[in-house]
Structures are given as structure tokens and as C-alpha cells.
Design an enzyme around this catalytic site. Sequence first.
Site, PDB file in Angstrom:
ATOM      1  N   GLU A 173       0.816  -1.224   0.000  1.00 45.55           N
ATOM      2  CA  GLU A 173       0.000   0.000   0.000  1.00 45.55           C
ATOM      3  C   GLU A 173       0.851   1.277   0.000  1.00 45.55           C
ATOM      4  OE1 GLU A 173      -2.967  -0.081   3.070  1.00 45.55           O
ATOM      5  OE2 GLU A 173      -4.013  -1.805   2.201  1.00 45.55           O
ATOM      6  N   GLU A 292      -5.655  -8.482  -0.153  1.00 45.62           N
ATOM      7  CA  GLU A 292      -6.360  -8.112   1.072  1.00 45.62           C
ATOM      8  C   GLU A 292      -7.826  -7.883   0.711  1.00 45.62           C
ATOM      9  OE1 GLU A 292      -4.968  -5.116   3.801  1.00 45.62           O
ATOM     10  OE2 GLU A 292      -2.863  -5.501   3.284  1.00 45.62           O
TER      11      GLU A 292
END
Length: 517
Positions: A173, A292
Site C-alpha cells: 500500500e 487483502e
Amino acid sequence: MRTARLTLDPGFRIGDIDRRLFGSFVEHMGRSVYTGIYEPGHPAADADGLREDVLELTRELGVTTVRYPGGNFVSNYRWEDGVGPVEERPTRLDLAWRSVESNAFGLNEFMAWARKAAVEPMMAVNLGTRGVAEALALLEYANHPGGTALSDLRRAHGAPEPHGIRVWCLGNEMDGPWQMGHKTADEYGRLAAETARAMKRFDPALQLVACGSSNAYIDTFASWEATVLEHTYEHVDMVSLHAYYEPVDGDVDSFLASGAEMDRMIDSIVATADHIGAKLRSRKKIKLSFDEWNVWYQSRFPGESALEWSSAPRLIEDVYDTVDAVVVGSLLITLLRHADRVDVACQAQLANIIAPIMTEPGGPAWRQTIFHPFALTARHARGTVLRVEPQSPVLETARYGEVPALWATATHDEESGAVTLFAVNRDRTAPLTLTADLRPLPGLRVAEHLVLDGSGEPAGAVNTAAEPDRVRPVAVDGTATDGDQLTVQLPPASWSMVRLVPATGTATPPAAPAPTA
């Protein structure tokens, strides 16, 4: 009675199922590791301190690959702190989750756990506060057989054989300003490309995952992927996607339609990747790693800055009801419907942190409601995903607009002849009658019909340590084929699995994978 129709035809295929679609995620966060999968001194702990009750549930869940060690945690992590004699490992501050990290559990402990759980490791490297050299050092330590300083150090640490980790995430991320070492797309893209190039020099067969957007609502969504892939297209194999879902402002109708949003997100990133591939005149197709995903009630989380420094705190331990399980089942349907481009998917996380498995320190482990659709899909979705084109009533949702009431997919195992239908009725107000045309697959009978009914009573039922089996799939009697047609009754807000087998065949389900030593 509202009705929907679809056809099951082995001639119309989306793609073969990559077993890594049924992945999970273990991060050094809260109690995911400590008192989750690892608790020395627990009555169920083995000689390595690994909880055998959690290992058993992990195998039952059908997890095939596990991403480690993060997550936000990895962007400030020194992998060297987690190897060697435990008593010599330093205690560090984890800035991601404001936790105190003992480093009692690290790479070699994780690999021992992965072997016992019969899962493939998916390792993330720190490209937040570290870079190319540190990634290469970890790769050499983990995968080189011996004869070098780092590989011999691994051997001295009690791991004589290389770990053979094949899949590597290039950071986590990095588009998010909450990330340690957050970067622009150009900054990250260049670093990821250089890291990928060096890691492929070590082993061209490695599979590398570039960081995609952390969610579909961040301002840089899709433009981030376009820029990153301009740098990395020929050096990586996959780009990541992350998404979490909850009923925003109590909007359960939109929540039940979360699979539609995941569907659009996947389509958007596929289009972006293919655009860059065309621009670069590449014949390569970038695949997706949805590493995720889950239901997460983020509105209940006060944020990292509100956390007090502590070791293995009770953090983001959402308790799931039946509607949450129906949504998880619908997200699995979405992933299967994109089996041609999604190679890896990891439900976040495995234990305690927004997880299908819950534990108590020194106490039991049990299955949350969301455990069941994952375990059943992982066990019975075999072979090829069929392209089904349902005709369905539509629902109007505040968040996603019009969506079909029926969300469905099916898989076909050519070896056994078995077909498994997965279906969600998103309508909270009315049942749905689904008819499936079986003429292209004659001679099938119903072996099993299981349902999770989110409309049933008591509303909001959950599983707990005291009542671990309060919510579980219920077998439905009477579902059968009539000639070349299957008719299935889908309760409101429900997830169903219908297994069809050849009339002369066996209804025995595939066995769960045996643990490795």
C-alpha cells in the site's frame, strides 16, 4: 415468487481455478501472530509454540497460500530482527499499529508454521523504509541453498534447507499516506522496478507483485496502477488490489451488493493494466493479486493514533454475524468470476484480526460465521469456472445503483464430472427461485445443498467461545434435478452451495490437504 435463470455449460468457460485464490494473511498486528497462530505454553501448542488447534482449523478452512508479515507492519520492519536465537532478538516499536514487537516470531518460525499448515508462503519485502539491498538480502537468506554469508546464516539458525519462497510482494500500500515511507507512483514505480529486476536476476522464476491501490476510493485509484506499471510492466507478474466492505450508515442492502463493487474494481484494474500493456506493445498479460479483502467494520476503529503502546493488543477483532458471512460468500463468487485474471487472493486476516478463526489466550479456538463460506468454496470449487449469464430481477441500492438480485457462479471438475453452484440472493425482503438449465451437462443429481440464511432468526446471531457452532450452514432437503433442470430455493439474504455429481458417481467431497512435516 421472484425467479432467476442460468445455464450451466462446460463449453463456456472463464478459466481454470488457481488454488491460490483461497489465500489468507498473517500480519504482525494485534493478536494475529501472538496468541493467534503462535502461543508457547498453550495446552494445544506444539514444541515450536504453534497452536495445533489453529493449525487444524487452518487446514479445515482450506487455505492454500498465506501472505506475511504485512500489511502496514512490513513498511517499518527489519527482517533481521526476527531470525537467530530468540533471546538475542531486539524488541522494537511497530509504528504501523503502535505496538511493541518482541520479534519472538519471525521468518523461520513462519516457514515452520506454513509447512505444518500445508500452505504456500507469500512474502512481502519492506520498500517503505528500506530498499533493493535489503530485499535482496532477505531473498538470499531465505532461498539460497548455502555457501554464502546469508544462506549459511540461515543454516546456522536451524534451517538447513532453503525455504524456496516463490511469490514476493514488492511492499504494501505504498500509495497510502498512512504508510511508513509513502511514495508517489513514480517514486514507488522506479523503486519497485529496480527491486524486481534485481530479484529476477537472482531467480527469473520468482513471481513478483507490484503494489496497486490500497482501495477503490483513494484519489489516485487506477492512475496509480497506470504509472507504476509504466515502470514495472515487464518485471512483475501481478499487481495487487485491496478492498474491505461494511454496511455504511446501516445500509445493509448496499452491503449485500458489495460483490458488485469488487467486480467493478477488478474490471477497472484489468482495463488499466491492459491499456499499459497495449501502450508498451507487450504481449504479456498482467495478472491480479487481490491480497487483502474481507468484511471490516472500519467505522468502529478509532485509528492508529488512538492506540496505546502495548504488545499484541486486542485490535480490530470484529465479530461476524450471518449477513457478514453471506457477503463473504458473495465476494468469493466475484473472485471466481474473474478466475482468468485473478491468480491470488488473500482474505485478511487468518486469526483474530477481522478473521474467520478466533482464539483466546490459553483457551479455545473457534470458527466465526465467515469461516463457513470460505471453507466450503475452497473445498468444492474445483477445476474450471463456468461462464454463467443469469437472468435475474434487479435491486436498487443507494451505494452501487442497480444490481442483480442473484449473484452466482459455478465450477466444473472434468475429472470427477462434479459441478458446484454458488449463489447469493441479495434481496433481504423476498426469496428467489433459481432454475438452472443442465442440458449441456446431462445425468447430474444433487449431492448436497447447504445454505447460510441471513434473514433467519435470531437476527445478528454470531459464534462465540461459549457457542462456537451457533451459526453454521444448514442442509436443505428436497433440492433435486428434474430431467435437465435444477430448481433451487434461495432464502432472502442468503448464500447457497449446491453440489451436483454424475448420477452414477460418488458424492464424497474432495479430501482436505494433508499437513506436511
